[in-house]
Motif scaffolding. Structure first.
Motif, PDB file in Angstrom:
ATOM      1  N   TYR A  23       0.927  -1.000   0.399  1.00  0.00           N
ATOM      2  CA  TYR A  23      -0.008  -0.139  -0.051  1.00  0.00           C
ATOM      3  C   TYR A  23       0.779   1.025   0.253  1.00  0.00           C
ATOM      4  O   TYR A  23       0.494   1.779  -0.345  1.00  0.00           O
ATOM      5  CB  TYR A  23      -0.544   0.269   1.380  1.00  0.00           C
ATOM      6  N   TYR A  24       2.094   1.191   0.837  1.00  0.00           N
ATOM      7  CA  TYR A  24       3.181   2.173   0.985  1.00  0.00           C
ATOM      8  C   TYR A  24       4.368   2.200  -0.367  1.00  0.00           C
ATOM      9  O   TYR A  24       4.858   3.433  -0.623  1.00  0.00           O
ATOM     10  CB  TYR A  24       3.090   2.147   1.755  1.00  0.00           C
ATOM     11  N   GLY A  25       4.442   1.421  -1.049  1.00  0.00           N
ATOM     12  CA  GLY A  25       4.811   0.910  -2.426  1.00  0.00           C
ATOM     13  C   GLY A  25       6.605   0.899  -1.716  1.00  0.00           C
ATOM     14  O   GLY A  25       6.825   1.445  -2.300  1.00  0.00           O
ATOM     15  N   LYS A  26       6.155  -0.154  -0.685  1.00  0.00           N
ATOM     16  CA  LYS A  26       7.608  -0.388   0.242  1.00  0.00           C
ATOM     17  C   LYS A  26       8.084  -1.488   0.276  1.00  0.00           C
ATOM     18  O   LYS A  26       7.776  -2.051   1.595  1.00  0.00           O
ATOM     19  CB  LYS A  26       7.663   0.691   1.656  1.00  0.00           C
ATOM     20  N   THR A  27       7.802  -2.708  -0.529  1.00  0.00           N
ATOM     21  CA  THR A  27       6.935  -4.091   0.007  1.00  0.00           C
ATOM     22  C   THR A  27       8.351  -4.696   0.262  1.00  0.00           C
ATOM     23  O   THR A  27       8.374  -5.369   1.345  1.00  0.00           O
ATOM     24  CB  THR A  27       6.804  -4.824  -1.851  1.00  0.00           C
ATOM     25  N   ASP A  28       9.420  -4.079  -0.189  1.00  0.00           N
ATOM     26  CA  ASP A  28      10.467  -5.230   0.273  1.00  0.00           C
ATOM     27  C   ASP A  28      11.186  -4.391   2.340  1.00  0.00           C
ATOM     28  O   ASP A  28      11.999  -4.386   2.363  1.00  0.00           O
ATOM     29  CB  ASP A  28      12.226  -4.063  -0.415  1.00  0.00           C
ATOM     30  N   TYR A  29      10.256  -3.647   2.483  1.00  0.00           N
ATOM     31  CA  TYR A  29      10.565  -2.698   4.285  1.00  0.00           C
ATOM     32  C   TYR A  29       9.963  -4.171   4.725  1.00  0.00           C
ATOM     33  O   TYR A  29      10.785  -3.662   6.047  1.00  0.00           O
ATOM     34  CB  TYR A  29      10.373  -0.727   4.022  1.00  0.00           C
ATOM     35  N   VAL A  30       9.194  -5.221   4.370  1.00  0.00           N
ATOM     36  CA  VAL A  30       9.043  -5.791   5.783  1.00  0.00           C
ATOM     37  C   VAL A  30      10.236  -7.640   4.987  1.00  0.00           C
ATOM     38  O   VAL A  30       9.589  -7.295   3.749  1.00  0.00           O
ATOM     39  CB  VAL A  30       7.820  -6.071   5.807  1.00  0.00           C
ATOM     40  N   SER A  31      10.545  -7.798   6.167  1.00  0.00           N
ATOM     41  CA  SER A  31      11.198  -9.452   5.301  1.00  0.00           C
ATOM     42  C   SER A  31      10.921 -10.409   6.735  1.00  0.00           C
ATOM     43  O   SER A  31      10.798 -10.036   7.636  1.00  0.00           O
ATOM     44  CB  SER A  31      12.590  -9.313   5.114  1.00  0.00           C
ATOM     45  N   ASN A  32      11.212 -11.312   5.853  1.00  0.00           N
ATOM     46  CA  ASN A  32      11.303 -12.695   6.897  1.00  0.00           C
ATOM     47  C   ASN A  32      12.224 -14.277   6.830  1.00  0.00           C
ATOM     48  O   ASN A  32      12.601 -13.934   4.948  1.00  0.00           O
ATOM     49  CB  ASN A  32      10.090 -13.681   6.467  1.00  0.00           C
ATOM     50  N   VAL A  33      13.102 -14.137   7.639  1.00  0.00           N
ATOM     51  CA  VAL A  33      13.752 -15.162   7.630  1.00  0.00           C
ATOM     52  C   VAL A  33      13.546 -16.201   8.373  1.00  0.00           C
ATOM     53  O   VAL A  33      13.519 -15.873   9.520  1.00  0.00           O
ATOM     54  CB  VAL A  33      14.852 -14.537   8.331  1.00  0.00           C
ATOM     55  N   HIS A  34      13.460 -17.255   7.875  1.00  0.00           N
ATOM     56  CA  HIS A  34      13.097 -18.622   8.320  1.00  0.00           C
ATOM     57  C   HIS A  34      13.627 -19.545   8.197  1.00  0.00           C
ATOM     58  O   HIS A  34      14.223 -19.784   7.079  1.00  0.00           O
ATOM     59  CB  HIS A  34      11.630 -18.565   7.308  1.00  0.00           C
ATOM     60  N   LEU A  35      13.770 -20.482   9.356  1.00  0.00           N
ATOM     61  CA  LEU A  35      14.630 -21.069   9.838  1.00  0.00           C
ATOM     62  C   LEU A  35      14.450 -22.333  10.208  1.00  0.00           C
ATOM     63  O   LEU A  35      13.940 -22.694  11.165  1.00  0.00           O
ATOM     64  CB  LEU A  35      15.262 -20.560  10.753  1.00  0.00           C
ATOM     65  N   PRO A  36      13.973 -23.162   8.857  1.00  0.00           N
ATOM     66  CA  PRO A  36      12.911 -24.411   9.025  1.00  0.00           C
ATOM     67  C   PRO A  36      13.028 -25.262  10.009  1.00  0.00           C
ATOM     68  O   PRO A  36      12.020 -25.714  10.456  1.00  0.00           O
ATOM     69  CB  PRO A  36      12.479 -24.774   7.885  1.00  0.00           C
ATOM     70  N   THR A  37      14.624 -25.693  10.244  1.00  0.00           N
ATOM     71  CA  THR A  37      15.021 -26.607  10.882  1.00  0.00           C
ATOM     72  C   THR A  37      15.083 -25.963  12.323  1.00  0.00           C
ATOM     73  O   THR A  37      16.328 -26.740  13.172  1.00  0.00           O
ATOM     74  CB  THR A  37      16.280 -27.662  10.385  1.00  0.00           C
ATOM     75  N   GLU A  38      15.148 -24.860  12.637  1.00  0.00           N
ATOM     76  CA  GLU A  38      15.728 -25.145  13.949  1.00  0.00           C
ATOM     77  C   GLU A  38      14.074 -24.270  15.079  1.00  0.00           C
ATOM     78  O   GLU A  38      12.850 -24.366  14.875  1.00  0.00           O
ATOM     79  CB  GLU A  38      16.666 -23.303  14.021  1.00  0.00           C
ATOM     80  N   GLY A  39      14.543 -23.518  16.241  1.00  0.00           N
ATOM     81  CA  GLY A  39      13.357 -24.392  17.395  1.00  0.00           C
ATOM     82  C   GLY A  39      12.936 -22.854  17.404  1.00  0.00           C
ATOM     83  O   GLY A  39      14.074 -21.962  17.495  1.00  0.00           O
ATOM     84  N   HIS A  40      12.437 -22.393  19.195  1.00  0.00           N
ATOM     85  CA  HIS A  40      12.182 -21.769  19.685  1.00  0.00           C
ATOM     86  C   HIS A  40      13.118 -20.883  20.450  1.00  0.00           C
ATOM     87  O   HIS A  40      13.406 -21.492  21.741  1.00  0.00           O
ATOM     88  CB  HIS A  40      11.387 -22.350  20.877  1.00  0.00           C
ATOM     89  N   ASP A  41      14.310 -20.712  20.267  1.00  0.00           N
ATOM     90  CA  ASP A  41      15.876 -19.146  21.129  1.00  0.00           C
ATOM     91  C   ASP A  41      16.025 -18.653  19.856  1.00  0.00           C
ATOM     92  O   ASP A  41      15.146 -17.442  18.741  1.00  0.00           O
ATOM     93  CB  ASP A  41      16.442 -20.655  20.646  1.00  0.00           C
ATOM     94  N   PHE A  42      16.502 -17.941  20.565  1.00  0.00           N
ATOM     95  CA  PHE A  42      17.281 -16.198  19.918  1.00  0.00           C
ATOM     96  C   PHE A  42      19.055 -17.081  19.730  1.00  0.00           C
ATOM     97  O   PHE A  42      19.753 -16.517  20.020  1.00  0.00           O
ATOM     98  CB  PHE A  42      17.677 -15.276  20.622  1.00  0.00           C
ATOM     99  N   GLY A  43      19.102 -17.668  18.853  1.00  0.00           N
ATOM    100  CA  GLY A  43      20.541 -18.757  18.879  1.00  0.00           C
ATOM    101  C   GLY A  43      20.992 -17.693  17.468  1.00  0.00           C
ATOM    102  O   GLY A  43      20.818 -16.712  16.912  1.00  0.00           O
TER     103      GLY A  43
END
Length: 459
Positions: free
Chosen positions: A371-391
């Protein structure tokens, strides 16, 4: 003959009692424990439970609740008792109903319902204008109470390779303190970015190595990073019991604490008020999203292993106040969208409720940023083999993100240069709390009185 009559009388008594228990007159009521045993036998499964969950509980119309499948049967039996089962490695575990945990399909459907209310920037801005004041009202922070006139309590500076640390306690309400450690670059010129680092629900609180690594590295990269306790967590337990953390007011006190911390940090002459970020994991990830939605001073956010359309936060400090009732109901993903168009990173993994972030929730956020023309300002790093931590991989994603949007020196992000301190070094009030101010309050009852007086005066 007398013995035979007596035996027949006993049998008739037992039959009569059983019959009386299993008629509509008694609502076909049976003890929950007995019903569970019967379900186990009928379907050939094992259901584990704590005795406290079944004690003195009865199932009305028990025999009428059976269905051809185990799942439907358990749903019929347990729902009226606010209980449920979870399947874990072939075993079923009985637990209390979790209002905050939805089926994936239900969570996605709810987000779709919410999203159908707007289709462009103007409509979305109208939605935000509706949500924000409601969130503050739900938190009881529509009118901020006056800040105490006391100065922060600051310990001596500790110097390390490329960064320094001081411990700081800020009085956020009369007699109520929030404690943390402020990490800064060892050498810098001019104004530098500010990054809030609320602590999550892991053990060892903000004294954990991963917390120290993250804040010290951000300081080496050129920011001032403040790591701080949740309410009734860490050093806050000098004043409150850990059980107090699971009371709804904790959500409000934590939000007020972040506001007060930001007030202090942005008052420093070397703070760049235009470059303000926040990052936290787990419960602190929920807090990161909430603060980004209600405090316009925050320009960059990175919630880690936290946000999901089918998980609303398993602690009252995340969902204890009625924020999700706002705007004819909202969820954490829509609240995260309120940060748009400011840069935002979601870090997710395959071992918790963020396991499906890339499939549905992230595309929704991308649409909002479009909506703001800034789609690249939101990102997702997904780590499918990892669990619930801040590693390390999650921290690395945060380092990359903060360097990009806050103008930090990514080359300085070397965790091998970080000195992990013992918890006692990070205390503000001493190893046994001996330096806690005499004016500090103790206990949740006192807090409720202080809070009631503070908000009454503010209105």
């Amino acid at each position: 003959m007398q013995f035979l009559l007596l035996s027949m009388g006993c049998l008739l008594f037992v039959y009569t009692r059983l019959y009386a228990q299993q008629t509509s007159d008694s609502a076909y009521k049976r003890p929950l424990k007995a019903v569970i045993a019967d379900v186990e036998k009928k379907f050939g499964v094992q259901i584990r439970y704590n005795e406290k969950l079944v004690a003195n509980k009865y199932v009305a119309y028990a025999d009428w609740r059976y269905r051809p499948t185990l799942e439907a049967t358990l749903e019929n039996i347990l729902s009226p008792l606010d209980l449920k089962v979870k399947k874990d490695k072939g075993l079923y575990k009985l637990s209390e109903y979790e209002y905050y945990r939805w089926a994936v399909s239900d969570g996605w459907a709810e987000l779709d319902r919410i999203a159908a209310q707007y289709n462009n920037q103007q409509e979305w801005e109208q939605r935000k204008a509706q949500l924000k004041p409601c969130l503050l009202e739900a938190l009881q922070l529509a009118h901020l109470p006056a800040a105490p006139a006391s100065s922060p309590i600051i310990t001596a500076e500790r110097k390390y390779d490329g960064y320094t640390v001081r411990n700081i306690a800020i009085e956020i309400l009369p007699g109520v303190y929030i404690n943390g450690s402020l990490y800064k670059p060892a050498k810098y010129k001019g104004k530098i970015p500010v990054i809030l680092n609320p602590d999550g629900h892991w053990q060892q609180q903000r004294y954990r190595p991963d917390c120290q690594y993250r804040c010290a590295v951000l300081a080496r990269m050129g920011a001032m990073a403040f790591s701080y306790d949740l309410f009734a967590w860490g050093e806050s337990q000098l004043q409150f019991e850990e059980a107090d953390h699971r009371k709804s007011l904790s959500m409000t006190i934590q939000a007020l604490g972040s506001v007060r911390i930001l007030d202090y940090l942005l008052s420093l002459k070397d703070a760049d008020t235009s470059r303000v970020g926040i990052t936290g994991g787990s419960g602190a990830g929920s807090h990161t999203v909430l603060m980004s939605a209600v405090d316009d001073r925050i320009k960059v956010s990175a919630p880690v292993v936290a946000i999901s359309s089918y998980f609303y936060g398993g602690c009252p400090c995340e969902s204890g106040m009625p924020v999700h009732a706002c705007g004819n109901r909202t969820d954490n993903v829509e609240i995260a969208a309120m940060a748009a168009p400011h840069p935002q990173l979601l870090v997710s993994d395959g071992g918790d409720w963020t396991d499906k972030t890339p499939e549905h929730d992230f595309p929704y956020l991308q649409k909002i940023y479009t909506y703001y023309g800034k789609t690249d300002y939101v990102s997702n790093v997904h780590l499918p083999t990892e669990g619930h931590d801040f590693g390390i991989n999650k921290r690395t994603a945060v380092y990359d993100f903060m360097a990009k949007y806050l103008g930090l020196n990514r080359a300085a992000a070397d965790e091998s240069k970080i000195t992990i301190e013992q918890p006692v070094a990070m205390y503000v009030f001493g190893e046994k709390g001996e330096r806690l101010p005499a004016t500090a309050i103790h206990g949740f009852t006192q807090l409720e009185k202080v809070w009631s007086q503070a908000i009454t005066t503010a209105q």
